[in-house]
Write a protein that holds these residues in place. Structure first.
Motif, PDB file in Angstrom:
ATOM      1  N   GLY A 108       0.695  -1.228   0.057  1.00 25.85           N
ATOM      2  CA  GLY A 108      -0.030  -0.012  -0.055  1.00 25.85           C
ATOM      3  C   GLY A 108       0.969   1.177  -0.057  1.00 25.85           C
ATOM      4  O   GLY A 108       0.412   2.359  -0.495  1.00 25.85           O
ATOM      5  N   GLU A 109       1.997   1.172   1.014  1.00 26.85           N
ATOM      6  CA  GLU A 109       2.791   2.339   0.962  1.00 26.85           C
ATOM      7  C   GLU A 109       3.570   2.663  -0.454  1.00 26.85           C
ATOM      8  O   GLU A 109       3.885   3.688  -0.912  1.00 26.85           O
ATOM      9  N   ILE A 110       4.095   1.621  -1.174  1.00 26.60           N
ATOM     10  CA  ILE A 110       4.925   1.749  -2.373  1.00 26.60           C
ATOM     11  C   ILE A 110       3.888   2.090  -3.421  1.00 26.60           C
ATOM     12  O   ILE A 110       4.152   3.195  -4.084  1.00 26.60           O
ATOM     13  N   LEU A 111       2.559   1.793  -3.384  1.00 22.45           N
ATOM     14  CA  LEU A 111       1.574   2.173  -4.442  1.00 22.45           C
ATOM     15  C   LEU A 111       1.409   3.759  -4.215  1.00 22.45           C
ATOM     16  O   LEU A 111       1.358   4.461  -5.234  1.00 22.45           O
ATOM     17  N   LYS A 112       1.324   4.184  -2.904  1.00 25.70           N
ATOM     18  CA  LYS A 112       1.145   5.591  -2.666  1.00 25.70           C
ATOM     19  C   LYS A 112       2.106   6.291  -3.174  1.00 25.70           C
ATOM     20  O   LYS A 112       2.136   7.595  -3.711  1.00 25.70           O
ATOM     21  N   TYR A 113       3.405   5.977  -2.888  1.00 26.20           N
ATOM     22  CA  TYR A 113       4.633   6.633  -3.299  1.00 26.20           C
ATOM     23  C   TYR A 113       4.488   6.652  -4.909  1.00 26.20           C
ATOM     24  O   TYR A 113       4.879   7.996  -5.401  1.00 26.20           O
ATOM     25  N   LEU A 114       4.462   5.813  -5.483  1.00 26.70           N
ATOM     26  CA  LEU A 114       4.164   5.680  -7.074  1.00 26.70           C
ATOM     27  C   LEU A 114       3.075   6.622  -7.578  1.00 26.70           C
ATOM     28  O   LEU A 114       3.199   7.318  -8.720  1.00 26.70           O
ATOM     29  N   GLU A 115       1.913   6.732  -6.978  1.00 24.12           N
ATOM     30  CA  GLU A 115       0.837   7.416  -7.320  1.00 24.12           C
ATOM     31  C   GLU A 115       1.326   9.072  -7.338  1.00 24.12           C
ATOM     32  O   GLU A 115       1.152   9.863  -7.746  1.00 24.12           O
ATOM     33  N   HIS A 116       1.981   9.104  -5.893  1.00 26.56           N
ATOM     34  CA  HIS A 116       2.661  10.408  -5.575  1.00 26.56           C
ATOM     35  C   HIS A 116       3.560  10.873  -6.588  1.00 26.56           C
ATOM     36  O   HIS A 116       3.458  12.072  -7.068  1.00 26.56           O
ATOM     37  N   VAL A 117       4.416   9.882  -7.205  1.00 28.63           N
ATOM     38  CA  VAL A 117       5.207  10.331  -8.218  1.00 28.63           C
ATOM     39  C   VAL A 117       4.832  10.750  -9.583  1.00 28.63           C
ATOM     40  O   VAL A 117       5.114  11.767 -10.044  1.00 28.63           O
ATOM     41  N   ALA A 118       3.585   9.843  -9.722  1.00 30.71           N
ATOM     42  CA  ALA A 118       2.879  10.242 -11.055  1.00 30.71           C
ATOM     43  C   ALA A 118       1.986  11.565 -11.142  1.00 30.71           C
ATOM     44  O   ALA A 118       2.204  12.351 -11.990  1.00 30.71           O
TER      45      ALA A 118
END
Ligand code: FAD
Ligand code: N01
Length: 546
Positions: free
Chosen positions: A100-110
């Motif tokens: 969940g945290e890595i996905l949040k990170y990648l969404e943030h990057v996007a």
């Protein structure tokens, strides 16, 4: 675009590139690799389109939502380093971040780099053909969209093509079946249910303790026992994070000097020179630290069978110590070399078999015969189940590429070219497939390294190569067959000096029936970087640029 009745080509024609193409580059995949590739090319002024099968960004971290999913490279390293501000600002909460945290990170990057507008979600690429006359690619999606681009960049992932064995009667099962690699976004209700999990690789080992918590009964169907070491995961305090951030560049550079591109201190000694006490002391120390650094306790665990056996013996003893029932402990104990199959990292995996609601089903005593309406038949007896979890892995490294019908010069199919096993030059280029690049492709360090810096290495190299071509007005770049053959020979030569190819694993394609047995990754991140840099510095030796 499909869905509104207008084709992508029609939509984009008014804004085509200087060459009359729809895009300068098409990128397939929107995980770590596709996102950074999009950012890199767009920053260089290229018109880029990304196609992604999923509804959102994240790749691995979008699809693998099973309980317990997390990285086993420390979060502070399993993250981008291309943008110093991003790297300073992002705060990780655990030593090993959850899915969940890595996905949040990648969404943030996007969002931070405004990437979503360049991505077409829920769009799967079906075919890609090189148009020799135009020196460009024509890409078709399953929805019937068709676009042209000078460059085709495959960011399709090493572990994205899910593998589901062809179990007899699967469709008859009336309960729920889900693959860990395509876990429903809404989750799976396993509370109070009879759950079966098939597979005891990294995914199975992560999901098992989580399922055991609330299932009425959990059956773990194991074909081969796996080595696993504890993660010793813990919250990551700001003090620890700030210490790394204060010297992040240096820290990253140091990690990249290690064979796997991960920060660990490789033992200076040979396991073969150590006496029993020293072996025990060093392995206990790395076991307590947790994670993949376990196999760095001595310098030769991957280079010598005898050294490797000392590490394997230690883990076998740990299993016997943790698991109370000796018969279950024995069934969970591997008798292979350690690390030839990807080492697993767990949170209370072996201890889970001490629970009264967990049963290990040893498939070596009798295989899965078939699925029924109500369960799975193993060795003539039905195990009644409500939910079946397939933790059966992936058609690794080549799977996602070969699921697309890719045709290069003269219409040659990639599938045909790779019938005896894949060959590339430097992992990202294929002779006969001009202007196409694969990020972390076969014969690159990929899965034997921290994948994020490996991805960044490839993206930077590809971006620079394209920049070099544009500056010099070159239209087509293609690896020569000689350069490719030389690289493949080198990859094999390096592998043969280690113990990796000695066991069956997905590293050699052994998990997929009929897949050619070829060692797929390149061992040694620093050597790889050096080779790639040398090739670029010398004006792209091994390539023809026209
Ligand atoms: P992916 O994240 O796999 O993204 C590829 C994307 O391409 C996918 O979203 C897919 O839908 C899309 N795609 C593929 N084919 C098509 C097509 N034909 N059309 C359109 N879209 C397509 N690596 C580590 O280094 N450390 C770890 O701790 C680690 N943990 C992992 C845990 C799990 C559960 C798994 C499965 C893998 C893990 N990995 C780890 C490996 C992980 O895959 C990489 O680290 C990384 O996320 C790969 O990023 P990627 O962008 O290259 O590929
Ligand atoms: O897949 P796997 P995975 N009948 O191929 C079994 C990364 N990852 O998804 O060993 C019964 O490792 C198969 O048995 P066997 C990581 O790189 C990382 O677990 O072939 N069983 C095996 O036990 C990892 O290596 C994390 O005999 C069958 C299992 O299914 C990679 O992804 C977490 C079977 C498959 O294991 C893949 O891991 C998750 C059959 N017909 C993934 N077919 C981290 O922790 C297959 N199996 C970071």
């Amino acid at each position: 675009m499909a869905g509104n009745g207008q084709s992508t080509a029609t939509q984009t024609r008014e804004i085509e590139t200087a060459d009359g193409l729809d895009f300068d580059a098409v990128v397939v995949g929107a995980g770590f690799a596709g996102l950074y590739m999009l950012h890199k090319l767009r920053s260089a002024g290229l018109k880029v389109c990304v196609f992604e099968s999923g509804k959102g960004v994240g790749g691995t971290w979008y699809w693998n939502r099973y309980p317990g999913a997390r990285c086993d490279v420390p979060s502070m390293e399993y993250s981008y380093q291309f943008d110093p501000d991003l790297q300073q600002e992002w705060e990780w909460t655990e030593r090993y971040a959850s899915q969940g945290e890595i996905l949040k990170y990648l969404e943030h990057v996007a969002d931070r780099f405004d990437l979503r507008r360049g991505i077409r979600f829920e769009t799967t690429v079906k075919t890609a053909r090189f148009d020799e006359a135009a020196g460009s690619w024509v890409v078709e999606t399953e929805g019937g969209d068709r676009v042209s681009a000078q460059f085709l960049i495959m960011a399709t992932g090493c572990l994205s093509a899910r593998y589901t064995p062809d179990f007899e009667g699967m469709e008859a099962f009336e309960g729920m079946v889900c693959h860990t690699g395509k876990w429903p976004e809404a989750g799976v209700d396993t509370a109070g249910k009879r759950v079966g999990v098939i597979g005891t690789g990294s995914s199975g080992i992560q999901v098992t303790p989580m399922l055991a918590r609330d299932a009425e009964h959990l059956f773990v169907l194991q074909r081969s026992p796996a080595y696993s070491v504890p993660s010793q995961n813990r919250p990551l305090g700001s003090e620890e994070q700030n210490e790394i951030k204060a010297r992040y560049g240096e820290f990253r550079a140091e990690a990249k000097r290690n064979r796997a591109g991960i920060m660990y201190v490789l033992g200076e000694n040979s396991a073969l020179d150590a006496d029993g006490q020293e072996l025990q002391r060093e392995y206990e120390k790395t076991w307590d630290v947790g994670g993949l650094g376990f196999t760095a306790a001595f310098r030769d665990i991957f280079d010598s069978v005898e050294a490797n056996k000392t590490a394997a013996d230690f883990v076998r003893d740990k299993i016997a110590y943790i698991v109370r029932d000796p018969a279950v402990a024995e069934a969970l104990t591997p008798h292979t070399l350690i690390g030839c199959k990807r080492l697993c990292v767990d949170a209370n995996y072996f201890d889970t078999f001490n629970r009264s609601n967990v049963t290990l089903v040893d498939l070596r005593k009798g295989p899965i015969e078939r699925f029924t309406k109500t369960g799975i038949v193993v060795a003539g007896t039905e195990i009644p189940l409500d939910v079946i979890v397939l933790a059966t892995g992936f058609d690794a490294i080549t799977g996602a590429l070969l699921r697309i019908d890719i045709r290069g010069r003269g219409g040659i199919e990639l599938k045909q070219k790779w019938a005896e096993g894949p060959g590339t030059y430097l992992g990202h280029s294929i002779a006969g497939f001009p202007n196409m690049f694969a990020i972390t492709g076969p014969c690159s360090p990929s899965v034997l390294s921290n994948l994020v810096p490996s991805i960044e290495q490839d993206v930077d190299w590809i971006g620079d190569c394209i920049g070099y071509m544009r500056e010099r007005g070159r239209q087509v770049v293609e690896a020569t067959p000689e350069a490719e053959a030389g690289w493949v020979a080198h990859v094999n030569d390096v592998a043969q000096r280690t113990i990796y190819p000695l066991e069956d694993s997905w590293y050699v394609g052994a998990n997929i029936p009929g897949k050619p047995r070829v060692f797929l990754p390149y061992i040694g991140f620093p050597d790889y970087v050096e080779r790639c840099t040398e090739v670029a510095d010398r004006g792209y030796t091994g390539y023809v640029l026209t």
